[in-house]
Design a protein around this motif. Structure first.
Motif, PDB file in Angstrom:
ATOM      1  N   CYS A 119       0.867  -1.335   0.092  1.00  0.00           N
ATOM      2  CA  CYS A 119      -0.091  -0.214   0.113  1.00  0.00           C
ATOM      3  C   CYS A 119       0.754   1.202   0.008  1.00  0.00           C
ATOM      4  O   CYS A 119       0.520   1.949  -0.604  1.00  0.00           O
ATOM      5  N   ASN A 120       1.854   1.225   0.829  1.00  0.00           N
ATOM      6  CA  ASN A 120       2.804   2.383   1.016  1.00  0.00           C
ATOM      7  C   ASN A 120       3.311   2.724  -0.309  1.00  0.00           C
ATOM      8  O   ASN A 120       3.559   3.878  -0.999  1.00  0.00           O
ATOM      9  N   GLY A 121       3.942   1.601  -1.043  1.00  0.00           N
ATOM     10  CA  GLY A 121       4.549   1.814  -2.148  1.00  0.00           C
ATOM     11  C   GLY A 121       3.604   2.008  -3.288  1.00  0.00           C
ATOM     12  O   GLY A 121       3.950   3.078  -3.990  1.00  0.00           O
ATOM     13  N   ALA A 122       2.573   1.484  -3.418  1.00  0.00           N
ATOM     14  CA  ALA A 122       1.472   1.809  -4.420  1.00  0.00           C
ATOM     15  C   ALA A 122       1.300   3.443  -4.203  1.00  0.00           C
ATOM     16  O   ALA A 122       1.367   4.178  -5.225  1.00  0.00           O
ATOM     17  N   LEU A 123       1.179   3.879  -3.123  1.00  0.00           N
ATOM     18  CA  LEU A 123       0.743   5.541  -2.834  1.00  0.00           C
ATOM     19  C   LEU A 123       1.881   6.282  -3.178  1.00  0.00           C
ATOM     20  O   LEU A 123       1.715   7.228  -3.992  1.00  0.00           O
ATOM     21  N   SER A 124       3.088   5.762  -3.084  1.00  0.00           N
ATOM     22  CA  SER A 124       4.310   6.585  -3.379  1.00  0.00           C
ATOM     23  C   SER A 124       4.331   6.766  -4.871  1.00  0.00           C
ATOM     24  O   SER A 124       4.672   7.849  -5.451  1.00  0.00           O
ATOM     25  N   SER A 128       8.520   3.303   4.755  1.00  0.00           N
ATOM     26  CA  SER A 128       8.873   2.115   5.501  1.00  0.00           C
ATOM     27  C   SER A 128       7.757   1.660   6.191  1.00  0.00           C
ATOM     28  O   SER A 128       6.795   2.108   6.788  1.00  0.00           O
ATOM     29  N   PRO A 129       7.481   0.183   6.008  1.00  0.00           N
ATOM     30  CA  PRO A 129       6.201  -0.657   6.528  1.00  0.00           C
ATOM     31  C   PRO A 129       6.179  -0.462   8.074  1.00  0.00           C
ATOM     32  O   PRO A 129       5.343  -0.496   8.562  1.00  0.00           O
ATOM     33  N   VAL A 130       7.490  -0.665   8.793  1.00  0.00           N
ATOM     34  CA  VAL A 130       7.604  -0.551  10.173  1.00  0.00           C
ATOM     35  C   VAL A 130       8.331   0.764  10.538  1.00  0.00           C
ATOM     36  O   VAL A 130       9.139   1.119  10.065  1.00  0.00           O
ATOM     37  N   LYS A 131       7.639   1.409  11.343  1.00  0.00           N
ATOM     38  CA  LYS A 131       8.238   2.890  11.784  1.00  0.00           C
ATOM     39  C   LYS A 131       9.134   2.724  13.015  1.00  0.00           C
ATOM     40  O   LYS A 131      10.229   3.149  12.873  1.00  0.00           O
ATOM     41  N   SER A 132       8.954   1.710  13.826  1.00  0.00           N
ATOM     42  CA  SER A 132       9.869   1.801  15.095  1.00  0.00           C
ATOM     43  C   SER A 132       9.894   0.321  15.576  1.00  0.00           C
ATOM     44  O   SER A 132       9.061  -0.514  15.532  1.00  0.00           O
ATOM     45  N   ILE A 133      11.101   0.188  16.435  1.00  0.00           N
ATOM     46  CA  ILE A 133      11.368  -1.128  17.042  1.00  0.00           C
ATOM     47  C   ILE A 133      11.546  -0.769  18.323  1.00  0.00           C
ATOM     48  O   ILE A 133      12.530   0.139  18.742  1.00  0.00           O
ATOM     49  N   GLN A 134      11.446  -1.682  19.383  1.00  0.00           N
ATOM     50  CA  GLN A 134      11.869  -1.479  20.773  1.00  0.00           C
ATOM     51  C   GLN A 134      13.216  -2.467  21.107  1.00  0.00           C
ATOM     52  O   GLN A 134      13.596  -3.366  20.774  1.00  0.00           O
ATOM     53  N   SER A 171       0.662   1.848   8.684  1.00  0.00           N
ATOM     54  CA  SER A 171      -0.644   1.184   7.973  1.00  0.00           C
ATOM     55  C   SER A 171      -1.672   2.168   7.342  1.00  0.00           C
ATOM     56  O   SER A 171      -2.381   2.568   8.112  1.00  0.00           O
ATOM     57  N   LEU A 172      -1.878   2.087   6.185  1.00  0.00           N
ATOM     58  CA  LEU A 172      -3.051   2.752   5.707  1.00  0.00           C
ATOM     59  C   LEU A 172      -4.285   2.078   6.067  1.00  0.00           C
ATOM     60  O   LEU A 172      -4.205   0.832   6.343  1.00  0.00           O
TER      61      LEU A 172
END
Lengths: 407, 56
Positions: free
Chosen positions: A256-261, A292-298, A398-399
């Motif tokens: 989704c994010n790629g298609a939107l880009s 990026s699909p993931v924004k952050s990691i702990q 996530s859209l």
């Protein structure tokens, strides 16, 4: 550090809609930032992110096991009991382990996910993309989220798990509940715990069967780890659920994010259309970097450690932000530009170091096949809605939907 | 990852990146296991005498 104040609510509508301005500002002004509201460190620069992930002995991945505090953002007080269950569940994921256990657990799984084994799935992925796009074409309209990005990874993962087609919908239903892990709602513990219990109940008999009768699916790989004494039964169940989830939401977001880009950068869409097969690979890398699909990691500090003049104390909570690192001007020239020919493109969308995403090759194969097929089949693709909404998550980008037309 | 599997072949440099300090330090089997387990697919294995590509 400048005198300007950084507001610490990471769930405000503007931060959820555009994380790049917010985390980019932190990266520029206070790169290792103490977030008062959630009592955690935000690490935002590319160099700091790679340094941190390479020093895994200083930054524990066993976040659930090592963190005695209640979750952030806050939850209903009456759900603290559920949180205990969820903590114990999450703590059994192999990614929630440090060495030496992490290495031992990851080695059980790795053979299934090598680049060579994942390439073998490309024809399956290509055929699945074709079927989904055939259906969309027939219908004459498509929500990229609902009709392509969501069903594709479920098809692939269900096949890898060896789950019959009729049960895919149920898998998706459970995955939706498990996704509350990265969200901020006060009442998120209930659906999350339901998803976890549902997974345990669903997968347990499958594991029993695969122990006796192993196949070439990944539940069999995990079951074999139990046979060898590396995984407990609970760990087999939890990690099956992890693989389902990890390969699911992330791939949806990549698509989704790629298609939107592409929809928002017509020049790059035109470029891709000139050579979809040739450009699918670098284009997928740029989609991974740009949104990026993931924004952050702990992580959680394993000992006192200094970064950029700040002292992070043992047991402090840390989040490293892929969204800001992948747009760090020190690592990427012209970082705000979506450029599918970008080379080199050493993005950290899959993390880095010993915990680098196990499913990276699979994600790439899925992204490449989708962007190639879209460019070949829907040259006049356009976004239908101007304002799109995102899930309120600090983990996932996530859209909620992405309706498109091509007429 | 590789420096933990093929311990006599790979080590970490000062930037914590792996390097092959002794290409024949471990058995071929161990080196191939390290290559297969590399999270970023950064290891290529070739036969030093024949140049034959053994991995990937």
């Amino acid at each position: 550090m400048t005198a300007t104040h950084i507001q610490d609510d990471m769930f405000t509508p503007d931060v959820i809609a555009d994380p790049y301005t917010y985390y980019g500002r932190i990266r520029d002004e206070d790169p290792v930032h103490w977030n008062e509201k959630y009592a955690m460190w935000a690490v935002t620069r590319y160099d700091d992110l790679t340094w941190l992930t390479r020093h895994h002995e200083l930054f524990s991945s066993a976040v659930f096991k090592n963190d005695p505090r209640p979750p952030y953002p806050d939850i209903n007080e009456s759900d603290l009991g559920l949180y205990e269950y969820i903590k114990n569940y999450q703590a059994d994921q192999f990614i929630q382990h440090d060495r030496p256990e992490h290495l031992e657990m990851r080695r059980v799984l790795h053979g299934f996910f090598t680049p060579r084994s994942m390439e073998a799935w490309r024809p399956f992925v290509r055929a699945a993309v074709k079927d989904l796009l055939d259906a969309a074409e027939e219908k004459g309209e498509m929500d990229v989220m609902r009709d392509l990005a969501t069903p594709l990874p479920v098809l692939v993962i269900a096949e890898m798990m060896g789950v019959p087609p009729a049960e895919r919908q149920y898998i998706r239903h459970l995955a939706e509940k498990l996704l509350y892990i990265g969200r901020g709602e006060y009442d998120r513990m209930k659906p999350l715990a339901e998803g976890m219990r549902g997974m345990v109940d669903y997968v347990s008999p499958l594991v029993d069967e695969r122990i006796v009768n192993p196949g070439d699916d990944f539940i069999s790989v995990l079951a074999n780890g139990e046979k060898k004494g590396i995984f407990t039964r609970h760990e087999v169940l939890v990690n099956t659920s992890l693989l389902l989830l990890a390969g699911h939401e992330t791939t949806i977001n990549l698509i989704c994010n790629g298609a939107l880009s592409f929809l928002r950068h017509q020049d790059q869409w035109e470029l891709l259309k000139q050579d979809p097969a040739g450009l699918a690979k670098p284009a997928t890398e740029e989609c991974l970097r740009y949104d990026s699909p993931v924004k952050s990691i702990q992580r959680i500090a394993a000992q006192d450690v200094e970064m950029r003049g700040k002292v992070l104390r043992k047991d402090d909570r840390i989040r490293w932000f892929i969204s800001s690192a992948n747009r760090d001007p020190v690592a990427f020239p012209d970082p705000e530009k979506f450029d599918i020919t970008r080379h080199p493109n050493q993005h950290v969308a899959f993390g880095s170091g010993v915990h680098h995403c196990l499913g990276a090759t699979l994600a790439r194969v899925e992204g490449q096949e989708v962007f190639k097929a879209l460019a070949e089949r829907f040259p006049r693709l356009q976004a239908e809605a101007a304002d799109l909404e995102y899930q309120p998550s600090i983990t996932f980008r996530s859209l909620k939907s992405l309706p498109v037309t091509w007429h | 990852m590789c420096e933990s599997i093929a311990t006599r072949t790979f080590r970490l440099n000062e930037n914590r990146q792996s390097e092959a300090f002794d290409p024949g330090g471990d058995s071929l089997e161990t080196i191939l296991e390290a290559a297969e387990n590399c999270p970023v697919s950064a290891i290529f294995v070739e036969d030093a005498e024949t140049g034959e590509r053994l991995f990937p």
